[in-house]
Design a protein around this motif. Structure first.
Motif, PDB file in Angstrom:
ATOM      1  N   GLU A 102       0.837  -1.210   0.000  1.00  0.00           N
ATOM      2  CA  GLU A 102       0.000   0.000   0.000  1.00  0.00           C
ATOM      3  C   GLU A 102       0.872   1.261   0.000  1.00  0.00           C
ATOM      4  O   GLU A 102       0.611   2.222  -0.728  1.00  0.00           O
ATOM      5  CB  GLU A 102      -0.909  -0.032   1.242  1.00  0.00           C
ATOM      6  CG  GLU A 102      -2.199   0.713   1.094  1.00  0.00           C
ATOM      7  CD  GLU A 102      -2.945   0.408  -0.203  1.00  0.00           C
ATOM      8  OE1 GLU A 102      -3.216   1.377  -0.946  1.00  0.00           O
ATOM      9  OE2 GLU A 102      -3.225  -0.763  -0.502  1.00  0.00           O
ATOM     10  N   ALA A 103       1.949   1.232   0.796  1.00  0.00           N
ATOM     11  CA  ALA A 103       2.838   2.398   0.906  1.00  0.00           C
ATOM     12  C   ALA A 103       3.565   2.680  -0.408  1.00  0.00           C
ATOM     13  O   ALA A 103       3.973   3.816  -0.668  1.00  0.00           O
ATOM     14  CB  ALA A 103       3.842   2.174   2.030  1.00  0.00           C
ATOM     15  N   ARG A 104       3.753   1.627  -1.222  1.00  0.00           N
ATOM     16  CA  ARG A 104       4.482   1.782  -2.488  1.00  0.00           C
ATOM     17  C   ARG A 104       3.595   2.320  -3.613  1.00  0.00           C
ATOM     18  O   ARG A 104       4.077   2.596  -4.708  1.00  0.00           O
ATOM     19  CB  ARG A 104       5.076   0.445  -2.950  1.00  0.00           C
ATOM     20  CG  ARG A 104       6.216  -0.058  -2.102  1.00  0.00           C
ATOM     21  CD  ARG A 104       7.435   0.851  -2.190  1.00  0.00           C
ATOM     22  NE  ARG A 104       8.615   0.208  -1.658  1.00  0.00           N
ATOM     23  CZ  ARG A 104       8.949   0.158  -0.388  1.00  0.00           C
ATOM     24  NH1 ARG A 104       8.189   0.737   0.519  1.00  0.00           N
ATOM     25  NH2 ARG A 104      10.051  -0.476  -0.002  1.00  0.00           N
ATOM     26  N   ARG A 105       2.298   2.432  -3.361  1.00  0.00           N
ATOM     27  CA  ARG A 105       1.363   2.852  -4.410  1.00  0.00           C
ATOM     28  C   ARG A 105       1.827   4.122  -5.137  1.00  0.00           C
ATOM     29  O   ARG A 105       1.722   4.226  -6.347  1.00  0.00           O
ATOM     30  CB  ARG A 105      -0.028   3.077  -3.793  1.00  0.00           C
ATOM     31  CG  ARG A 105      -1.137   3.118  -4.801  1.00  0.00           C
ATOM     32  CD  ARG A 105      -2.457   3.330  -4.105  1.00  0.00           C
ATOM     33  NE  ARG A 105      -3.012   2.134  -3.501  1.00  0.00           N
ATOM     34  CZ  ARG A 105      -3.623   1.161  -4.182  1.00  0.00           C
ATOM     35  NH1 ARG A 105      -3.745   1.252  -5.482  1.00  0.00           N
ATOM     36  NH2 ARG A 105      -4.129   0.116  -3.564  1.00  0.00           N
ATOM     37  N   ASP A 106       2.337   5.091  -4.372  1.00  0.00           N
ATOM     38  CA  ASP A 106       2.756   6.354  -4.982  1.00  0.00           C
ATOM     39  C   ASP A 106       4.270   6.483  -5.111  1.00  0.00           C
ATOM     40  O   ASP A 106       4.781   7.578  -5.336  1.00  0.00           O
ATOM     41  CB  ASP A 106       2.196   7.538  -4.166  1.00  0.00           C
ATOM     42  CG  ASP A 106       0.687   7.485  -4.098  1.00  0.00           C
ATOM     43  OD1 ASP A 106       0.062   7.230  -5.154  1.00  0.00           O
ATOM     44  OD2 ASP A 106       0.116   7.674  -3.004  1.00  0.00           O
ATOM     45  N   ALA A 107       4.962   5.358  -4.974  1.00  0.00           N
ATOM     46  CA  ALA A 107       6.436   5.410  -5.075  1.00  0.00           C
ATOM     47  C   ALA A 107       6.868   5.518  -6.540  1.00  0.00           C
ATOM     48  O   ALA A 107       6.054   5.381  -7.459  1.00  0.00           O
ATOM     49  CB  ALA A 107       7.034   4.159  -4.435  1.00  0.00           C
ATOM     50  N   ASP A 108       8.147   5.753  -6.724  1.00  0.00           N
ATOM     51  CA  ASP A 108       8.725   5.889  -8.067  1.00  0.00           C
ATOM     52  C   ASP A 108       8.819   4.499  -8.726  1.00  0.00           C
ATOM     53  O   ASP A 108       9.516   3.614  -8.194  1.00  0.00           O
ATOM     54  CB  ASP A 108      10.124   6.520  -7.916  1.00  0.00           C
ATOM     55  CG  ASP A 108      10.871   6.612  -9.239  1.00  0.00           C
ATOM     56  OD1 ASP A 108      10.284   6.272 -10.282  1.00  0.00           O
ATOM     57  OD2 ASP A 108      12.049   7.019  -9.203  1.00  0.00           O
TER      58      ASP A 108
ATOM     59  N   LEU B 227       4.636  -2.304 -11.035  1.00  0.00           N
ATOM     60  CA  LEU B 227       3.517  -3.187 -11.383  1.00  0.00           C
ATOM     61  C   LEU B 227       2.184  -2.441 -11.298  1.00  0.00           C
ATOM     62  O   LEU B 227       1.366  -2.512 -12.222  1.00  0.00           O
ATOM     63  CB  LEU B 227       3.471  -4.361 -10.395  1.00  0.00           C
ATOM     64  CG  LEU B 227       4.075  -5.681 -10.825  1.00  0.00           C
ATOM     65  CD1 LEU B 227       3.803  -6.720  -9.739  1.00  0.00           C
ATOM     66  CD2 LEU B 227       3.514  -6.158 -12.153  1.00  0.00           C
ATOM     67  N   LEU B 228       1.964  -1.739 -10.187  1.00  0.00           N
ATOM     68  CA  LEU B 228       0.689  -1.025  -9.994  1.00  0.00           C
ATOM     69  C   LEU B 228       0.475   0.022 -11.086  1.00  0.00           C
ATOM     70  O   LEU B 228      -0.645   0.220 -11.557  1.00  0.00           O
ATOM     71  CB  LEU B 228       0.635  -0.383  -8.600  1.00  0.00           C
ATOM     72  CG  LEU B 228       0.466  -1.368  -7.436  1.00  0.00           C
ATOM     73  CD1 LEU B 228       0.625  -0.655  -6.096  1.00  0.00           C
ATOM     74  CD2 LEU B 228      -0.882  -2.079  -7.498  1.00  0.00           C
TER      75      LEU B 228
ATOM     76  N   VAL C  23      -0.505  -7.612  -4.416  1.00  0.00           N
ATOM     77  CA  VAL C  23      -0.386  -6.514  -5.393  1.00  0.00           C
ATOM     78  C   VAL C  23      -1.594  -6.518  -6.334  1.00  0.00           C
ATOM     79  O   VAL C  23      -2.200  -5.469  -6.600  1.00  0.00           O
ATOM     80  CB  VAL C  23       0.931  -6.625  -6.199  1.00  0.00           C
ATOM     81  CG1 VAL C  23       0.989  -5.569  -7.291  1.00  0.00           C
ATOM     82  CG2 VAL C  23       2.141  -6.482  -5.272  1.00  0.00           C
ATOM     83  N   MET C  24      -1.985  -7.704  -6.826  1.00  0.00           N
ATOM     84  CA  MET C  24      -3.143  -7.793  -7.729  1.00  0.00           C
ATOM     85  C   MET C  24      -4.413  -7.271  -7.044  1.00  0.00           C
ATOM     86  O   MET C  24      -5.181  -6.509  -7.646  1.00  0.00           O
ATOM     87  CB  MET C  24      -3.346  -9.254  -8.163  1.00  0.00           C
ATOM     88  CG  MET C  24      -4.569  -9.465  -9.029  1.00  0.00           C
ATOM     89  SD  MET C  24      -4.735 -11.184  -9.588  1.00  0.00           S
ATOM     90  CE  MET C  24      -5.180 -12.016  -8.064  1.00  0.00           C
ATOM     91  N   CYS C  25      -4.614  -7.663  -5.801  1.00  0.00           N
ATOM     92  CA  CYS C  25      -5.802  -7.204  -5.074  1.00  0.00           C
ATOM     93  C   CYS C  25      -5.732  -5.698  -4.821  1.00  0.00           C
ATOM     94  O   CYS C  25      -6.730  -4.987  -4.988  1.00  0.00           O
ATOM     95  CB  CYS C  25      -5.961  -7.979  -3.768  1.00  0.00           C
ATOM     96  SG  CYS C  25      -6.444  -9.685  -4.041  1.00  0.00           S
TER      97      CYS C  25
END
Ligand SMILES: N=c1c2ncn([C@@H]3O[C@H](COP(=O)(O)OP(=O)(O)OP(=O)(O)O)[C@@H](O)[C@H]3O)c2ncn1[C@@H]1O[C@H](COP(=O)(O)O)[C@@H](O)[C@H]1O
Length: 101
Positions: free
Chosen positions: A11-17, A26-27, A70-72
């Motif tokens: 979740e924390a990586r959603r807005d990462a580079d 992937l997201l 990640v898929m979910c």
């Protein structure tokens, strides 16, 4: 590493580079790509389960759990949602559930 901690990291990586994070990369490619990747990892785990190499199965199973989260996440489904679904099933055996269909 618990699943809860891994889900929080995803979740924390959603807005990462996307250049710095595999999860973000992937997201950024969308739910279909995340689903494709999950499918690949699932097949790799199936192969190891059939072959019976427990160390490789353990490693592939970790990949599967990560890519499932990640898929979910790509569709806004959280680990808490999945746990709530599992909790709702807690009092019913799988065989009972099948018979009731
Ligand atoms: N658990 C994982 C995890 N499991 C697998 N992967 C990555 O998933 C990718 C899979 O890609 P590939 O299919 O190309 O790799 P592969 O399956 O080894 O490919 P083949 O060699 O089989 O062809 C690899 O880059 C792995 O490193 C993961 N990437 C991240 N995590 C967790 O997510 C956290 C955040 O990671 P970042 O988003 O990258 O910061 C990490 O600290 C970990 O806790």
């Amino acid at each position: 590493m618990t699943l809860a901690k891994l889900a929080a990291t995803v979740e924390a990586r959603r807005d990462a580079d996307p250049e710095a994070s595999w999860t973000a990369k992937l997201l950024a490619q969308g739910p279909e790509k995340c689903a494709e990747k999950f499918g690949e990892e699932a097949v790799e785990a199936i192969i190891e389960a059939v072959k019976g190499d427990t160390a490789r199965l353990t490693s592939e199973a970790a990949d599967v759990l990560y890519h499932l989260l990640v898929m979910c996440a790509a569709r806004g489904v959280t680990l808490a949602d999945i746990e709530a679904e599992l909790t709702a099933r807690e009092t019913q055996s799988g065989l009972e559930e099948k018979r009731s269909r």
